[in-house]
Design a protein around this motif. Structure first.
Motif, mmCIF file in Angstrom:
data_model
loop_
_atom_site.group_PDB
_atom_site.id
_atom_site.type_symbol
_atom_site.label_atom_id
_atom_site.label_comp_id
_atom_site.label_asym_id
_atom_site.label_seq_id
_atom_site.Cartn_x
_atom_site.Cartn_y
_atom_site.Cartn_z
ATOM 1 N N TYR A 51 -0.368 7.137 -0.213
ATOM 2 C CA TYR A 51 -1.736 7.215 0.850
ATOM 3 C C TYR A 51 -0.566 6.003 1.352
ATOM 4 O O TYR A 51 0.673 5.682 1.651
ATOM 5 C CB TYR A 51 -2.672 6.353 0.199
ATOM 6 N N THR A 52 -0.927 6.174 3.547
ATOM 7 C CA THR A 52 0.270 5.536 3.816
ATOM 8 C C THR A 52 -1.390 5.120 4.956
ATOM 9 O O THR A 52 -2.145 5.319 5.223
ATOM 10 C CB THR A 52 0.977 6.669 5.103
ATOM 11 N N ALA A 53 0.054 3.305 5.478
ATOM 12 C CA ALA A 53 -1.076 3.599 6.797
ATOM 13 C C ALA A 53 -0.242 2.547 7.488
ATOM 14 O O ALA A 53 0.972 2.052 7.346
ATOM 15 C CB ALA A 53 -1.932 2.331 6.221
ATOM 16 N N THR A 54 -0.293 2.232 8.804
ATOM 17 C CA THR A 54 -0.372 1.404 9.813
ATOM 18 C C THR A 54 -0.605 -0.228 10.107
ATOM 19 O O THR A 54 -2.110 -0.607 9.443
ATOM 20 C CB THR A 54 0.093 1.943 10.617
ATOM 21 N N ALA A 55 -0.059 -0.823 10.616
ATOM 22 C CA ALA A 55 -0.669 -2.538 11.061
ATOM 23 C C ALA A 55 0.402 -3.003 11.820
ATOM 24 O O ALA A 55 1.487 -2.467 12.210
ATOM 25 C CB ALA A 55 -1.024 -3.138 9.720
ATOM 26 N N LYS A 56 -0.347 -3.503 12.423
ATOM 27 C CA LYS A 56 0.676 -5.184 13.935
ATOM 28 C C LYS A 56 0.608 -6.163 13.700
ATOM 29 O O LYS A 56 0.520 -6.790 13.530
ATOM 30 C CB LYS A 56 -1.077 -4.390 15.244
ATOM 31 N N GLY A 57 2.568 -5.333 13.502
ATOM 32 C CA GLY A 57 3.585 -6.901 12.885
ATOM 33 C C GLY A 57 3.426 -7.676 14.735
ATOM 34 O O GLY A 57 2.280 -7.201 15.633
ATOM 35 N N THR A 64 3.270 2.793 2.200
ATOM 36 C CA THR A 64 3.886 4.147 1.778
ATOM 37 C C THR A 64 3.127 3.206 0.829
ATOM 38 O O THR A 64 4.453 3.253 -0.018
ATOM 39 C CB THR A 64 4.066 4.563 1.208
ATOM 40 N N VAL A 65 2.200 3.738 0.262
ATOM 41 C CA VAL A 65 2.372 3.102 -1.285
ATOM 42 C C VAL A 65 1.644 4.540 -2.323
ATOM 43 O O VAL A 65 0.618 5.158 -2.012
ATOM 44 C CB VAL A 65 0.801 2.105 -1.428
ATOM 45 N N THR A 66 2.375 4.198 -3.647
ATOM 46 C CA THR A 66 1.588 5.206 -4.442
ATOM 47 C C THR A 66 1.395 4.296 -5.799
ATOM 48 O O THR A 66 1.503 3.422 -6.102
ATOM 49 C CB THR A 66 3.541 6.088 -5.172
ATOM 50 N N CYS A 126 -4.272 1.006 2.156
ATOM 51 C CA CYS A 126 -3.954 2.062 1.487
ATOM 52 C C CYS A 126 -5.254 1.514 -0.134
ATOM 53 O O CYS A 126 -4.893 2.750 -0.518
ATOM 54 C CB CYS A 126 -2.297 1.871 0.313
ATOM 55 N N ILE A 127 -4.663 0.710 -0.193
ATOM 56 C CA ILE A 127 -6.050 0.672 -1.194
ATOM 57 C C ILE A 127 -7.089 0.895 -1.201
ATOM 58 O O ILE A 127 -7.430 0.987 -2.456
ATOM 59 C CB ILE A 127 -5.564 -1.343 -1.772
ATOM 60 N N GLN A 128 -7.830 0.549 0.024
ATOM 61 C CA GLN A 128 -9.272 1.190 0.235
ATOM 62 C C GLN A 128 -9.225 2.183 -0.130
ATOM 63 O O GLN A 128 -10.514 3.079 -0.030
ATOM 64 C CB GLN A 128 -9.601 0.255 1.596
ATOM 65 N N GLN A 129 -8.449 3.375 0.402
ATOM 66 C CA GLN A 129 -7.951 4.784 0.709
ATOM 67 C C GLN A 129 -8.008 5.109 -1.214
ATOM 68 O O GLN A 129 -9.046 5.881 -1.377
ATOM 69 C CB GLN A 129 -6.503 4.937 1.278
#
Length: 662
Positions: A51-57, A64-66, A126-129
């Motif tokens: 799963y992949t997600a983006t966030a603002k830093g 990208t988390v498997t 990603c965890i939520q997905q």
């Protein structure tokens, strides 16, 4: 059913905790994310996949988390838009923390706060997905603040229409730690309808610390080593330079013995042994030791929730109700009296708890709240190498009390032990925490030298005093040096409390025995923290020390050890050790491991919070690490279990007082 952890398992967990910044016991029990979700691991908590997600830093970052059915198996981060020397440099450490913690709720990397929080948010997505929304980790604010002054903020406003449930009880206890469990059990035992709410799931609850201090326990009386209450009260007050409310110290001295007797009996019901500690005393020792410590004898299983479960099992027989995944939001008052609180449940719904006899807050301190730490005790931040705070130590209870009109200690301090290690090419930075790992043997009084290769202290001092002495040295960094006979030396050193690595004089087991500490050292050597050398000169080179100066220091130290008298710094003769038997070892240290804060809300002798008119707030009791009037400046580590023993004793008294309407 909580998973148990073996002593060998504890070492692996301790290593993970050193990397992730949370306690070994907190990691030990289970996947933190699964406990927060309430989803059964029997069927799997994730849909396997990537799963992949983006966030603002500082820029937009990508995670990208498997996942397999129950674990995070791989983490990839794209931080290419972040600051090269800060955010990008933190990448490997952040991945390591997430893999070790198996959750997005990590401490992050010091100095790369914005990037760390952005990574937490992307991984949380990603965890939520992967969990289909069953797990919804808290989001982190990535806004940088120009000031830490407004750490308190304002109490949240909650509309009546948003409150979905009302729960009535007589006594409400918040927090299942070393104080809250005792309070809840005491109130239930006294016949009050009692509810204990805990922010986390069972397996992330704080549990009960392993060592508790007391005077006058049956064990102390029977073994002929009962500490004088007068001496104990004097010790506490002197150590805090008089900031301790003497009457509170006296309450602890008078009531702690019976609390330990009760706890000993309750643990025995679950087959757990709890024993008094007796240590050697030598004429001429620099620091007075009081044998007040009593410690859990874990055997092959180590978890601070083992003892928590024993107490809760006992209390549930008296009618105690325990509710997990309930987060306190704010206290409620009717006039001057605290009548209950509003909380959020696991479904993110507001719940009102009415407590007709009282609310007991045992929420922990604020050592896990970076903003509060920087604002209230920057000196402790600088002396921190690894943060081992309990997960709930965010200061929420302290803020709730202040919103309700309570006052806080005016001096602020933390419990920090000199057991942190950094790499041989690292140094401490002024005004910042170091980024290191747990080095349990750090409190042993081996030779310690500054970066000039010079000895600068008496190496056997209470844990934080070692760090205080190092504060005036270059980069507040020093090296601890030992040779291949170090196990024999540690037995001779005969240290006290949790630093002790061999059985106490009366046979009570240490918190961690020498064999396991050797295993920890082996791991640290493999990771490049501890260095090994065949000669003193080679060791100096590997530690980045001036060879000639360091060699001269070692020669002088060996000379003093041979004499059995420390003519230079006055350390006890039996705590000198020669450095002659190769191989030689060394490690750099800059700061220690932060356990908790030890200042908090001011209280009276009945455990009531005190308001701005210095009067008790009716219906509000405050205990544990979030309570004040007790410690200041430095933690009295030679009274083993002084903080946890205070928490247990005052917790029991708060429960009894609330039930009785005192």
């Amino acid at each position: 059913m909580m998973e148990k952890i073996s002593r060998k398992g504890f070492l692996k967990v301790a290593a993970a905790a050193a990397m992730s910044g949370i306690t070994a016991a907190g990691l030990a029990a289970c996947n933190a994310a699964s406990s927060a979700s309430g989803v059964s691991s029997a069927t799997g908590i994730y849909t396997p996949g990537t799963y992949t997600a983006t966030a603002k830093g500082m820029s937009e970052i990508t995670a990208t988390v498997t996942f397999d059915a129950n674990t995070i198996t791989k983490v990839e981060l794209d931080l290419s838009g972040e600051t090269e020397s800060i955010g990008v440099a933190a990448k490997d450490k952040l991945i390591e923390q997430i893999m070790n913690a198996q959750t997005s709720q990590i401490d992050g990397v010091t100095g790369a706060t914005v990037t760390s929080k952005a990574v937490q948010n992307a991984v949380a997505d990603c965890i939520q997905q992967a969990s289909g929304g069953a797990i919804n980790p808290a989001q982190q604010s990535t806004e940088e603040t120009s000031s830490t002054a407004d750490w308190l903020g304002e109490a949240p406003e909650i509309a009546e229409s948003d409150i979905k449930q009302t729960v009535d009880c007589e006594v409400l206890v918040v927090g299942a730690g070393s104080s809250g469990t005792f309070a809840a059990a005491a109130a239930a035992e006294a016949g009050a309808k009692t509810i204990l709410i805990e922010k986390f799931g069972h397996d992330m609850a704080s549990g009960i610390r392993d060592t508790l201090a007391a005077c006058g326990s049956k064990q102390q009386q029977e073994d002929g080593d009962d500490v004088s209450k007068k001496d104990a009260v004097r010790y506490l007050c002197n150590w805090s330079q008089g900031y301790t409310r003497r009457s509170l110290a006296q309450v602890w001295a008078d009531k702690s013995g019976e609390t330990m007797d009760w706890f000993t009996n309750v643990l025995a019901e679950s087959g757990i042994d709890f024993r008094h500690e007796i240590d050697e005393k030598h004429e001429g020792d620099n620091y007075e030791v009081l044998d007040v410590g009593h410690s859990t004898q874990y055997g092959e299983e180590y978890s601070e929730r083992l003892t928590m479960d024993a107490v809760l099992k006992h209390a549930e027989a008296d009618g105690l109700e325990v509710q997990y995944e309930i987060t306190m939001v704010k206290l409620e008052k009717d006039g001057d009296r605290v009548t209950g609180l509003i909380a959020k449940n696991a479904s993110d719904e507001y719940v009102r708890y009415n407590a007709s006899k009282g609310v007991i807050l045992a929420c922990g301190g604020y050592s896990g709240n970076e903003t509060m730490m920087k604002a209230l005790q920057p000196q402790s931040v600088e002396q921190t190498c690894i943060n081992c705070s309990k997960p709930g130590s965010k200061g929420d209870g302290i803020k709730a009390c202040l919103w309700a009109g309570a006052i806080m200690d005016t001096t602020h301090a933390s419990m920090i032990f000199d057991r942190g290690a950094i790499k041989p090419d690292q140094v401490g930075e002024y005004g910042k925490a170091s980024d290191g790992v747990l080095f349990w043997m750090g409190s042993q009084p081996f030779l310690k030298v500054n970066l000039n290769g010079e000895r600068f202290m008496n190496e056997y001092m209470p844990y934080d005093l070692v760090l205080h002495a190092a504060a005036s040295q270059p980069h507040h960094t020093y090296c601890t040096i030992w040779d291949s006979k170090y196990a024999e030396d540690c037995e001779k050193f005969a240290t006290h409390g949790c630093s002790r690595l061999y059985p106490h004089v009366n046979g009570t087991n240490p918190v961690l025995p020498m064999g396991y500490v050797q295993s920890i050292n082996d791991d640290l050597q493999k990771q490049g923290y501890i260095v090994e050398a065949d000669t003193v000169e080679e060791l100096a080179e590997k530690l980045g020390l001036p060879v000639d100066a360091f060699t001269a220091t070692v020669e002088r130290y060996n000379e003093l050890a041979a004499k059995g008298e420390d003519e230079d710094f006055g350390k006890e003769g039996y705590r000198l050790s020669t450095l002659q038997q190769a191989p030689f070892y060394g490690v750099r240290q800059a700061g220690g491991y932060l356990i908790c804060t030890i200042d908090g809300i001011q209280i009276d002798d009945n455990m009531h919070a005190i308001d701005q008119d210095f009067k008790a707030i009716p219906g509000l009791y405050v205990i544990g690490d979030m309570s004040g009037n007790y410690f200041s400046g430095s933690y009295p580590s030679l009274m083993a279990g002084a903080a946890a023993g205070r928490s247990a004793t005052f917790g029991r008294l708060a429960g009894q007082n609330a039930a009785a309407g005192i």
